[in-house]
Every structure is written in structure tokens, then in C-alpha cells.
Design a protein around this motif. Structure first.
Motif, PDB file in Angstrom:
ATOM      1  N   LEU A 239       8.318  -1.032 -18.365  1.00  0.00           N
ATOM      2  CA  LEU A 239       9.063  -1.678 -18.067  1.00  0.00           C
ATOM      3  C   LEU A 239      10.497  -2.759 -19.276  1.00  0.00           C
ATOM      4  O   LEU A 239       8.901  -2.394 -20.124  1.00  0.00           O
ATOM      5  N   PRO A 240      11.264  -3.029 -18.724  1.00  0.00           N
ATOM      6  CA  PRO A 240      11.862  -3.840 -19.871  1.00  0.00           C
ATOM      7  C   PRO A 240      10.720  -5.409 -19.360  1.00  0.00           C
ATOM      8  O   PRO A 240       9.862  -5.358 -18.933  1.00  0.00           O
ATOM      9  N   GLY A 241      11.908  -6.254 -20.359  1.00  0.00           N
ATOM     10  CA  GLY A 241      11.469  -7.758 -20.714  1.00  0.00           C
ATOM     11  C   GLY A 241      11.275  -8.467 -19.035  1.00  0.00           C
ATOM     12  O   GLY A 241      10.621  -9.567 -18.392  1.00  0.00           O
ATOM     13  N   VAL A 242      12.318  -8.153 -17.998  1.00  0.00           N
ATOM     14  CA  VAL A 242      12.443  -8.742 -17.271  1.00  0.00           C
ATOM     15  C   VAL A 242      12.642  -7.798 -16.031  1.00  0.00           C
ATOM     16  O   VAL A 242      13.383  -6.823 -16.024  1.00  0.00           O
ATOM     17  N   ILE A 243      11.908  -8.379 -15.468  1.00  0.00           N
ATOM     18  CA  ILE A 243      11.163  -6.628 -14.499  1.00  0.00           C
ATOM     19  C   ILE A 243      11.415  -7.715 -12.581  1.00  0.00           C
ATOM     20  O   ILE A 243      11.443  -8.263 -12.471  1.00  0.00           O
ATOM     21  N   ASP A 244      12.497  -6.694 -12.292  1.00  0.00           N
ATOM     22  CA  ASP A 244      12.604  -7.267  -9.956  1.00  0.00           C
ATOM     23  C   ASP A 244      11.444  -6.124  -9.228  1.00  0.00           C
ATOM     24  O   ASP A 244      11.449  -4.829  -9.530  1.00  0.00           O
ATOM     25  N   LEU A 245      11.041  -7.661  -8.787  1.00  0.00           N
ATOM     26  CA  LEU A 245       9.748  -7.106  -7.967  1.00  0.00           C
ATOM     27  C   LEU A 245      10.606  -6.672  -6.866  1.00  0.00           C
ATOM     28  O   LEU A 245      11.299  -7.450  -5.707  1.00  0.00           O
ATOM     29  N   GLU A 246      10.747  -5.553  -6.355  1.00  0.00           N
ATOM     30  CA  GLU A 246      11.344  -4.893  -5.232  1.00  0.00           C
ATOM     31  C   GLU A 246      10.764  -5.106  -4.360  1.00  0.00           C
ATOM     32  O   GLU A 246      11.288  -4.541  -3.182  1.00  0.00           O
ATOM     33  N   THR A 247       9.235  -4.582  -4.458  1.00  0.00           N
ATOM     34  CA  THR A 247       8.455  -4.466  -3.017  1.00  0.00           C
ATOM     35  C   THR A 247       7.360  -5.513  -2.858  1.00  0.00           C
ATOM     36  O   THR A 247       7.788  -6.450  -3.368  1.00  0.00           O
ATOM     37  N   GLU A 248       6.517  -5.493  -1.277  1.00  0.00           N
ATOM     38  CA  GLU A 248       5.989  -6.908  -0.902  1.00  0.00           C
ATOM     39  C   GLU A 248       5.050  -7.241  -2.237  1.00  0.00           C
ATOM     40  O   GLU A 248       4.483  -8.347  -2.589  1.00  0.00           O
ATOM     41  N   GLU A 249       4.154  -5.767  -3.112  1.00  0.00           N
ATOM     42  CA  GLU A 249       3.403  -5.881  -3.968  1.00  0.00           C
ATOM     43  C   GLU A 249       3.869  -4.759  -4.767  1.00  0.00           C
ATOM     44  O   GLU A 249       4.151  -3.549  -4.287  1.00  0.00           O
ATOM     45  N   THR A 250       3.207  -4.995  -5.695  1.00  0.00           N
ATOM     46  CA  THR A 250       3.535  -4.216  -7.045  1.00  0.00           C
ATOM     47  C   THR A 250       2.965  -4.251  -8.210  1.00  0.00           C
ATOM     48  O   THR A 250       1.884  -5.335  -8.687  1.00  0.00           O
ATOM     49  N   GLN A 293       4.521 -10.375  -3.571  1.00  0.00           N
ATOM     50  CA  GLN A 293       5.829 -12.053  -3.341  1.00  0.00           C
ATOM     51  C   GLN A 293       4.892 -12.363  -1.532  1.00  0.00           C
ATOM     52  O   GLN A 293       4.450 -11.984  -1.104  1.00  0.00           O
ATOM     53  N   GLU A 294       5.843 -13.931  -1.340  1.00  0.00           N
ATOM     54  CA  GLU A 294       4.785 -15.130  -0.502  1.00  0.00           C
ATOM     55  C   GLU A 294       5.582 -15.383   0.175  1.00  0.00           C
ATOM     56  O   GLU A 294       7.285 -15.583  -0.832  1.00  0.00           O
ATOM     57  N   GLY A 295       6.251 -15.383   1.416  1.00  0.00           N
ATOM     58  CA  GLY A 295       7.258 -15.534   1.941  1.00  0.00           C
ATOM     59  C   GLY A 295       8.409 -14.896   2.017  1.00  0.00           C
ATOM     60  O   GLY A 295       8.011 -13.573   1.633  1.00  0.00           O
ATOM     61  N   SER A 296       9.523 -15.241   2.535  1.00  0.00           N
ATOM     62  CA  SER A 296      10.408 -14.106   3.397  1.00  0.00           C
ATOM     63  C   SER A 296      11.309 -13.800   1.367  1.00  0.00           C
ATOM     64  O   SER A 296      10.903 -14.401   0.203  1.00  0.00           O
ATOM     65  N   GLN A 297      11.376 -12.348   1.222  1.00  0.00           N
ATOM     66  CA  GLN A 297      12.594 -12.144   0.089  1.00  0.00           C
ATOM     67  C   GLN A 297      13.792 -12.434  -0.427  1.00  0.00           C
ATOM     68  O   GLN A 297      13.781 -12.370  -1.312  1.00  0.00           O
ATOM     69  N   VAL A 325       9.270 -11.998 -14.430  1.00  0.00           N
ATOM     70  CA  VAL A 325       9.295 -11.362 -12.762  1.00  0.00           C
ATOM     71  C   VAL A 325       9.925 -11.696 -11.728  1.00  0.00           C
ATOM     72  O   VAL A 325      10.331 -13.044 -11.860  1.00  0.00           O
ATOM     73  N   ASN A 326      11.455 -10.675 -11.523  1.00  0.00           N
ATOM     74  CA  ASN A 326      12.004 -11.755 -10.293  1.00  0.00           C
ATOM     75  C   ASN A 326      11.529 -11.278  -9.128  1.00  0.00           C
ATOM     76  O   ASN A 326      11.390 -10.735  -8.485  1.00  0.00           O
ATOM     77  N   PHE A 327      10.890 -12.254  -8.509  1.00  0.00           N
ATOM     78  CA  PHE A 327      10.482 -12.327  -7.031  1.00  0.00           C
ATOM     79  C   PHE A 327      11.338 -12.079  -6.284  1.00  0.00           C
ATOM     80  O   PHE A 327      12.645 -13.325  -6.237  1.00  0.00           O
ATOM     81  N   GLY A 328      11.861 -11.364  -5.050  1.00  0.00           N
ATOM     82  CA  GLY A 328      12.864 -11.985  -4.410  1.00  0.00           C
ATOM     83  C   GLY A 328      14.357 -11.320  -4.590  1.00  0.00           C
ATOM     84  O   GLY A 328      14.117 -11.156  -5.643  1.00  0.00           O
ATOM     85  N   SER A 329      14.838 -12.134  -4.376  1.00  0.00           N
ATOM     86  CA  SER A 329      16.654 -11.055  -4.595  1.00  0.00           C
ATOM     87  C   SER A 329      17.600 -12.638  -4.376  1.00  0.00           C
ATOM     88  O   SER A 329      17.151 -13.147  -3.146  1.00  0.00           O
ATOM     89  N   GLU A 330      18.314 -13.293  -4.937  1.00  0.00           N
ATOM     90  CA  GLU A 330      19.378 -13.433  -4.620  1.00  0.00           C
ATOM     91  C   GLU A 330      20.384 -12.973  -3.626  1.00  0.00           C
ATOM     92  O   GLU A 330      20.539 -12.376  -4.602  1.00  0.00           O
ATOM     93  N   GLU A 331      20.965 -14.346  -3.475  1.00  0.00           N
ATOM     94  CA  GLU A 331      22.132 -13.561  -2.074  1.00  0.00           C
ATOM     95  C   GLU A 331      23.350 -13.255  -2.911  1.00  0.00           C
ATOM     96  O   GLU A 331      23.765 -13.937  -3.394  1.00  0.00           O
ATOM     97  N   LYS A 332      24.054 -12.538  -3.192  1.00  0.00           N
ATOM     98  CA  LYS A 332      24.317 -12.304  -3.807  1.00  0.00           C
ATOM     99  C   LYS A 332      26.506 -12.294  -2.903  1.00  0.00           C
ATOM    100  O   LYS A 332      26.594 -12.613  -1.856  1.00  0.00           O
ATOM    101  N   ILE A 333      27.574 -13.120  -3.526  1.00  0.00           N
ATOM    102  CA  ILE A 333      28.555 -13.470  -2.629  1.00  0.00           C
ATOM    103  C   ILE A 333      29.237 -12.465  -2.914  1.00  0.00           C
ATOM    104  O   ILE A 333      30.250 -12.038  -4.158  1.00  0.00           O
TER     105      ILE A 333
END
Length: 333
Positions: A239-250, A293-297, A325-333
Motif C-alpha cells: 500500500l502507498p502512503g495514502v490509502i483510500d478506504l473503499e469498503t466499510e471495514e479494512t 468507517q463510521e456514518g455515511s460513506q 487514510v481517506n475515509f469515504g469519498s469527497e463529492e466530485k464536481i
């Protein structure tokens, strides 16, 4: 008659040492070879010196395998290229001094080679593509592979040769000897490099070769992998230095790189995880941490994970690492 006896006496003194009751008389003509143990095709320089004659005023002839290849007054050096493995080149120097004396020196060049193979007894994770490197306090196994070839093409086996090992210019007498082509060394506790040298020679000393290498200790490291619920640890990609958490549990697994292998197997490696500056309990031995992840993704957040890895048996085998670690995903414009 006396002149004949004197000439014969000088020639023989080059082949046999002359003993007296008090001391050994050195030969009157010496031939120095550089490098002392040439390899195949390597340029060789032969130099003459004498305590009994003025070589600068003498006429010197160099003969290679029976053929005169260089001659002249004061020609004290001769250069040539060594032959291939299995060859033997005889070089003869004939010196006629200004007062008519004759001196003779001869040497035989038999090219030889030796290679080093080394492996550090340190840990690398499964499917790791790199080499296990030495770290402070780790054990390194060095093997010498000599290439001694006789004129008929026969290679001398390591079991027929004498190996003299040195570490930092100090001869390792207890690790040297007949057929001892392998040596195990412990790297110093600091980050100081280690110079390893081996001299290999045949029983009759007709072959001899030296080689030196430097072992450089490396910092221990830690690699992070994802543990898949069905496939297990995904060792195919760190894994790289910045990890995107794509599932509810990792679940993340830490692997200690270049820590002593036996210490890893015995569970002497400790893992201390911190999340946003707070220690996370439970992962000290397994080297794993589970993130949920807690709450809405759709609500994006970033957390910092810090990891300290230490070897309880070797203080300098330690490392730290930080990941985002990035939890969830930012809304894309």
C-alpha cells in the motif's frame, strides 16, 4: 673459472634461498607483480628491483613464453595482458649489468577468479521482489566461488582449496582453512560497513587469488498490505502512503522488512499503532489493525496512522512509518 662460478652462484640464488647461521640472504633480483593475483585478460605490470645491481644502467630483456618482447637499457617494467582461465604465462627478465654480470628473474602468471555470493538472514514478506539486505546486528552468509582452471580444462573444486577470510583487515583464523568456502558474519550494532576479503589458494600455491567486498547495513523498514476477507493478505501490492478506504471495514497488515529472520519467527517484533495521535491497543504482536468507517460513506474524512516497529532483541532494528487514510469519498464536481 672463478668468473664462471660467480655467475652460476648468482643465477641459483634466484631459485633457492641461501642460508647462513645468522640470517637469510634475499635474492639479488626481485620481480614484483601488480596486481598480485591477476584475473583473465587483466593488465599485469612486472617491476624489477635489485640490491646488487644498478638496473638503470643495465640492459634488460623481457621474455614472454620464450619470445623476447621488450628490451633496452633500464627497462625495469613490463606490461602485458594475462591470458584466459587455464593458461600459464612465463615471464623471464634477463639483466646484464654494466660490468658484465648476468641476473635472471622469472615468474609464472596463472589467471584465476573468485566470485562472492551473499545473503542476509533478514526477513522479507512473501513475493517480495527485492533482495533481503543486511541490517545492524543481522547475520550475513558469504560464499566464495573460485574459478581455478588447469591447463587441461579441469576446474579445481572448493573442497581442494585453502580459504583465508578477513573482516576489516583482521584474519578470521577460526573461520578459515581447507575447503572452508563459506563464512557467517554478524553485522555490527551500528551502521558501520564491514569489509570482507577472501584469499583462495591451491595446495601447491600455483593458484592464488584475492577479492574484497563491502557489506553496508541498511535501515529496517515496514511495508503495509491489505488483508482481503476471502483472498487473505494481498502481498502482490504494497500500500502507498495514502490509502483510500473503499469498503466499510479494512484490515491492514504490517510486514517488518530487513529485521532478523529468527527474531521475526520467534515473535520478538512489536508493533505500536496510533490513530490521530492516540495509541490503538491490540495489534502489538499480530502487526494488524482493522479500520471501520463510521456514518455515511459520503462524508469524507482523513485520518493519520502512525506505526512504530521494534525488535526487542536488537535495538537498532527499528523503524517508524506514517500513513494517511481517506475515509469515504469527497463529492466530485
Amino acid at each position: 673459472m672463478s668468473k664462471l662460478v660467480t655467475t652460476l652462484f648468482i643465477s641459483l640464488s634466484l631459485l633457492f634461498p641461501l642460508w647462513t647461521s645468522a640470517q637469510t640472504i634475499a635474492p639479488v633480483l626481485q620481480v614484483a607483480v601488480s596486481p598480485t593475483t591477476p584475473g583473465p585478460g587483466q593488465e599485469v605490470t612486472l617491476s624489477l628491483s635489485s640490491s646488487a645491481a644498478d638496473l638503470n644502467r643495465s640492459t634488460i630483456s623481457w621474455t614472454q613464453s620464450g619470445r623476447v618482447v621488450s628490451s633496452g637499457r633500464g627497462v625495469k617494467t613490463f606490461r602485458f595482458s594475462a591470458g584466459p582461465l587455464g593458461s600459464a604465462t612465463t615471464i623471464t627478465a634477463l639483466v646484464r649489468t654494466i660490468d658484465g654480470k648476468q641476473l635472471r628473474g622469472e615468474t609464472v602468471i596463472r589467471p584465476a577468479e573468485v566470485d562472492f555470493l551473499w545473503e542476509a538472514d533478514t526477513y522479507t514478506p512473501p513475493f517480495y521482489r527485492g533482495k533481503a539486505l543486511a541490517s545492524p546486528g543481522s547475520t550475513v552468509r558469504v560464499t566464495a566461488v573460485p574459478h581455478f582452471v588447469l591447463g587441461n580444462g579441469t576446474r579445481l573444486a572448493s573442497s581442494e582449496l585453502v580459504f583465508t577470510w578477513s573482516k576489516d583487515r583482521t584474519v578470521l583464523g577460526n573461520l578459515s582453512g581447507y575447503g572452508r568456502d563459506v563464512v557467517e558474519l554478524t553485522m555490527p550494532s551500528g551502521f558501520r560497513p564491514v569489509d570482507v576479503m577472501v584469499e583462495v589458494s591451491s595446495l601447491q600455491n600455483s593458484f592464488s587469488v584475492k577479492k574484497e567486498m563491502r557489506l553496508v547495513p541498511h535501515d529496517s523498514r515496514v511495508l503495509l498490505y491489505e488483508r482481503h476477507p476471502l483472498l487473505g493478505v494481498l502481498y502482490n501490492k504494497a500500500l502507498p502512503g495514502v490509502i483510500d478506504l473503499e469498503t466499510e471495514e479494512t484490515t491492514l497488515r504490517a510486514e517488518p522488512l530487513y529485521f532478523s529472520l529468527n527474531d521475526v519467527r520467534l515473535g520478538k517484533i512489536s508493533f505500536v499503532w496510533s490513530l490521530n495521535g492516540r495509541m490503538v491497543p491490540g495489534g502489538e504482536r499480530s502487526g494488524e489493525i482493522t479500520l471501520r468507517q463510521e456514518g455515511s460513506q459520503q462524508s469524507a474524512s482523513v485520518a493519520q496512522i502512525s506505526l512504530v516497529v521494534e525488535n526487542a532483541a536488537r535495538a537498532l532494528q527499528a523503524t517508524t512509518a506514517e500513513f494517511l487514510v481517506n475515509f469515504g469519498s469527497e463529492e466530485k464536481i
